[in-house]
Scaffold this active site. Structure first.
Site, PDB file in Angstrom:
ATOM      1  N   CYS A 101       0.831  -1.199   0.000  1.00 10.08           N
ATOM      2  CA  CYS A 101       0.000   0.000   0.000  1.00 10.08           C
ATOM      3  C   CYS A 101       0.868   1.252   0.000  1.00 10.08           C
ATOM      4  O   CYS A 101       0.596   2.216  -0.720  1.00 10.08           O
ATOM      5  CB  CYS A 101      -0.935  -0.007   1.215  1.00 10.08           C
ATOM      6  SG  CYS A 101      -2.076   1.388   1.270  1.00 10.08           S
ATOM      7  N   CYS A 199      -6.246  -4.072   6.835  1.00  9.96           N
ATOM      8  CA  CYS A 199      -7.401  -3.175   6.838  1.00  9.96           C
ATOM      9  C   CYS A 199      -8.568  -3.724   6.034  1.00  9.96           C
ATOM     10  O   CYS A 199      -9.727  -3.466   6.372  1.00  9.96           O
ATOM     11  CB  CYS A 199      -7.001  -1.795   6.327  1.00  9.96           C
ATOM     12  SG  CYS A 199      -6.531  -1.716   4.579  1.00  9.96           S
TER      13      CYS A 199
END
Length: 375
Positions: A101, A199
């Protein structure tokens, strides 16, 4: 300086944005909408990308008196991080989605958009420090609080990205001080729990999440000699070093626990063995990047420390860049064995506190009489 502050809705990014304001920068806050499930709430969630997190970020921006926006990067996130995560596990590898990410979303898609809009830098709540070398180049170093240090997940940054990065929390010696500062500033996230786990898998059940996305078939769990000792419902989701959830039918001869040694997706087999069999003496990969100038005479080898997990201890090592025709591979030999290194993990190299670069592990080996034997 015009600064875009990435605000996750947590205390770290809120205080980082506040410090950027205090430094006199013209700060704008932005929250990234990374989930395609717009109705996701925090109930039962341990992630950082819920609707409530976006509202927490907005409230923090209001307290700081800065403009605030929500940018939808869910499509890019799904392709660059989530799809990659699924593909890596389907291939029997263990990826690090937080690192990906940072590499592909926060310091690629987000930073590129920020620069295109005229911002000079991207501010985040990462615990890491940036210094300027004698030649004017930037260097990434560990944070002042080693317990919170996040330089590992930033090891994929490039020189260009680092030149536009601000990490105001880097010198902070303790997370408790950040929470105290948030409370003094009147930020409602001062006591908000830290986010953890992945997440996009907020309940923490990685194997269950993968089972809905990767075709699974039952298969054998075998020992290092190939003798069946159990069964599994699908090899995808197992990772090297795993101990729980192995569904073993027979105990080991010495009664000691077994661990996953390898995941062979080609034969749908999980190989298990004793803890000492997890030790590796060599790791190597071809997907590497350097944060700054690569070591001089890297082909001759150089001394460093290697870290293979976000919170692992760094291990003294030597590394060497090996070229075979046009292909290059970084071969790292720790001076003491490292346990449980899985293909797909990132090995970040340090010289002192400085991040030198990283390599995605493609293979590991043990040394027998000086010869590398694939692990």
């Amino acid at each position: 300086m015009r600064v875009l502050a990435a605000m996750s809705g947590g205390v770290d990014s809120a205080v980082a944005a506040a410090r950027a304001v205090d430094a006199g920068h013209e700060v704008t806050g932005v929250h990234l909408a990374l989930s395609r499930s717009r109705g996701t709430l925090r109930t039962g969630s341990r992630g950082c990308c819920t609707v409530e997190d976006a509202l927490d970020a907005r409230r923090a921006a209001d307290v700081l008196g800065i403009p605030f926006y929500v940018w939808d990067l869910s499509e890019q996130f799904a392709e660059a991080v989530v799809d990659d995560f699924v593909a890596e596990y389907a291939a029997g590898r263990t990826p690090n989605p937080c690192l990906r990410c940072n590499e592909r979303i926060k310091f690629a898609a987000l930073l590129e958009k920020a620069l295109a809009l005229g911002f000079d830098a991207l501010c985040t709540g990462h615990y890491a420090t940036v210094s300027t070398a004698a030649d004017g180049s930037r260097e990434l170093h560990r944070a002042g609080a080693w317990a919170k240090d996040q330089s590992y997940v930033l090891g994929v940054l490039t020189d260009h990205q680092l030149a536009h990065a601000l990490f105001p929390l880097g010198p902070t010696p303790a997370k408790s001080l950040v929470r105290e500062e948030a409370a003094r500033r009147g930020l409602s996230v001062a006591a908000k729990p830290d986010s953890h786990d992945i997440c996009f898998i907020p309940d923490g059940d990685t194997r269950g999440w993968l089972a809905e996305r990767v075709p699974a078939a039952p298969g054998p769990v075998v020992d290092a000699a190939g003798v069946p000792v159990g069964h599994h419902d699908g090899a995808v989701g197992f990772t090297v070093g795993q101990r729980r959830g192995l569904h073993l039918d027979r105990p080991s001869p010495d009664g000691r626990p077994r661990f996953v040694l390898r995941v062979r997706t080609d034969t749908n087999t999980v190989v298990v063995g004793p803890k000492e069999a997890l030790a590796v003496d060599l790791l190597a990969g071809g997907r590497m990047s350097w944060l700054g100038t690569p070591p001089a005479r890297a082909a001759d080898g150089f001394d460093c420390h290697v870290q293979v997990r976000a919170h692992a201890d760094p291990v003294p090592a030597t590394a060497r860049l090996v070229r075979d025709g046009g292909a290059a591979e970084l071969v790292v030999r720790p001076l003491e064995p490292i346990h449980g290194v899985a293909p797909g993990q990132s090995a970040v190299l340090y010289v002192g506190t400085r991040v030198l670069g990283q390599v995605t592990v493609d293979r590991t080996a043990t040394l027998v009489n000086g010869e590398a034997v694939p692990a």
